[in-house]
Design a protein around this motif. Structure first.
Motif: not given
Length: 344
Positions: A118-138
Motif C-alpha cells: 500500500g501507500e502511506l500519504q500525509l495531508e497537512a492543513s493549518a489544524s490537522e495532520l492526516r496520515l492516510i494509508y491506501r492499500p493494494l486490494h482494498p
C-alpha cells in the motif's frame, strides 16, 4: 474518490515485518510452525531482517490470521502485540527522529523498506495532520485485518514518543461494526466509518513536537543504511509513481503539475525530461489516468456523468464530455448504455 497504489507482481515486504506479525500471532496463541507451513514460508527466509518476502505470501498470512483469531477485529488485537524492534531500520529511524514531523517524513520516504502492500500519504492543513494509508486490494477481507493492525501499531509506537500525543479522529473505509469498544480502547478518539480512506488525524501542532528518544548521531547512521537498502529495491519507475500521484490529486480537483514535481523532489523541467526518457509525458499520463477512471466509473457505477467530471478534476462537465468523446468517439451516456446491454 481514492487512488490505489500500483499493483506490481513483484511487490514485496520486509522479512522483519513478517517476523513481527508472526511474533504477535504467537502472543495471541497461534502456532508459528503451522502458520509458516500454511503460507509456504521457511525459517531461513526470515533470518535476515533486510530480506524480502513476496507481498502475496504475506497477504495469505493476514488472511489466515483473520480467520484463526477470534472476533471482534483480529487486526486490532495483532496491532497491539506488534513490537517496533522487528521492523528493523525504519522503526528505529522513526523513533530516533528529532520531531514527529521528521519521523513522518522519514516514514514517507522509506515506506517501501517495510512493504509495498500500500501507500502511506500525509495531508497537512493549518489544524490537522492526516496520515492516510491506501492499500493494494482494498476489497479483500485480509486487507481490513492488515490495515487495522498497522493503525493500532502506529498509535502504539507514537504515543510513548510524545508527551502530549492525542488523535483528533480515526477514519475507517469499512462500515461501522457492532463492536466499537475495542476501537475506542485502541484509538481513544472520535471514530468515523465509511470514510474515503483509512487515516489517523492528529493536531497540526504535534508536527513540531520533539520526540523523547531523539538521537541525531544514530539518525545519521540509520539514514545511510536506509538509503542503501532503498537503492537495492527494484525501481518502481517514474511513470508508475506519477500515475499514483495523479490519482491522489484528482480526488481534490484539478491536478497541479508543480506540486506533483515537488512531491517527487524534481523540478518541472526535470520531471518532463525524465518522463520523456520513459516514452511518456505529464499530459499523456493525466489524459490516460482520467480516461481509465472515467471508463471504470461509467461501467461499474451509477454516478451521473456530471459527478464523474468533478471526480476527475474537471471544472465543467462540458469539458469532460468533449474529452471523453475525443477518447472514445462516444458520449459518456452512449458508452454507459453500450456496457449495460446484455451480451448476445
Amino acid at each position: 474518490m481514492t487512488s490505489s497504489p500500483i499493483d506490481s507482481p513483484h511487490a514485496s515486504v520486509s522479512a522483519s515485518i513478517t517476523q513481527a506479525v508472526l511474533h504477535a500471532a504467537q502472543r495471541l496463541g497461534l502456532e508459528r510452525s503451522e502458520l509458516l507451513a500454511a503460507c509456504g514460508l521457511a525459517e531461513q527466509q526470515l533470518s535476515d531482517p533486510d530480506a524480502r518476502v513476496p507481498f502475496a505470501v504475506q497477504e495469505h498470512l493476514w488472511q489466515l490470521l483473520g480467520s484463526r483469531l477470534p472476533p471482534p477485529e483480529p487486526g486490532l488485537a495483532l496491532g497491539r502485540h506488534l513490537a517496533p524492534g522487528p521492523f528493523s531500520v525504519l522503526g528505529y529511524l522513526l523513533q530516533s527522529s528529532a520531531t514527529l514531523g521528521d519521523a513522518l517524513a522519514a516514514g514517507l520516504r522509506y515506506q517501501r523498506l517495510v512493504g509495498e502492500g500500500g501507500e502511506l500519504q500525509l495531508e497537512a492543513s493549518a489544524s490537522e495532520l492526516r496520515l492516510i494509508y491506501r492499500p493494494l486490494h482494498p476489497q479483500l477481507p485480509a486487507t481490513r485485518t492488515r490495515i487495522l493492525a498497522l493503525m493500532a501499531f502506529w498509535v502504539q509506537m507514537m504515543a510513548p514518543l510524545l508527551d502530549e500525543f492525542r488523535l483528533l479522529r480515526a477514519d475507517f473505509a469499512h462500515a461501522e461494526p457492532e463492536a466499537l469498544a475495542v476501537y475506542a480502547e485502541v484509538f481513544d478518539c472520535p471514530l468515523r466509518f465509511g470514510a474515503d480512506d483509512y487515516a489517523l488525524v492528529l493536531p497540526a501542532s504535534l508536527g513540531s513536537a520533539a520526540l523523547i528518544q531523539a538521537n541525531p548521531p544514530l539518525q545519521q547512521l540509520l539514514r545511510q543504511h536506509a538509503e542503501a537498502l532503498l537503492a537495492r529495491l527494484p525501481s518502481e519507475g517514474l511513470v508508475a509513481r506519477v500515475v499514483t500521484l495523479l490519482g491522489a490529486q484528482l480526488a481534490h480537483g484539478e491536478p497541479d503539475r508543480a506540486e506533483l514535481a515537488r512531491t517527487l523532489h524534481l523540478s518541472e523541467r526535470t520531471l518532463q525530461r525524465r518522463l520523456a526518457e520513459e516514452g511518456s509525458s505529464y499530459q499523456q499520463l493525466l489524459n490516460d489516468t482520467r480516461r481509465q477512471l472515467a471508463e471504470r466509473h461509467l461501467r461499474d457505477g451509477q454516478l451521473p456523468a456530471a459527478e464523474i467530471a468533478l471526480l476527475l478534476g474537471y471544472s465543467e462537465p462540458s469539458v469532460f464530455f468533449r474529452a471523453f468523446r475525443h477518447w472514445t468517439g462516444l458520449t459518456p451516456g452512449e458508452y454507459r448504455a453500450q456496457y449495460s446491454q446484455p451480451l448476445s
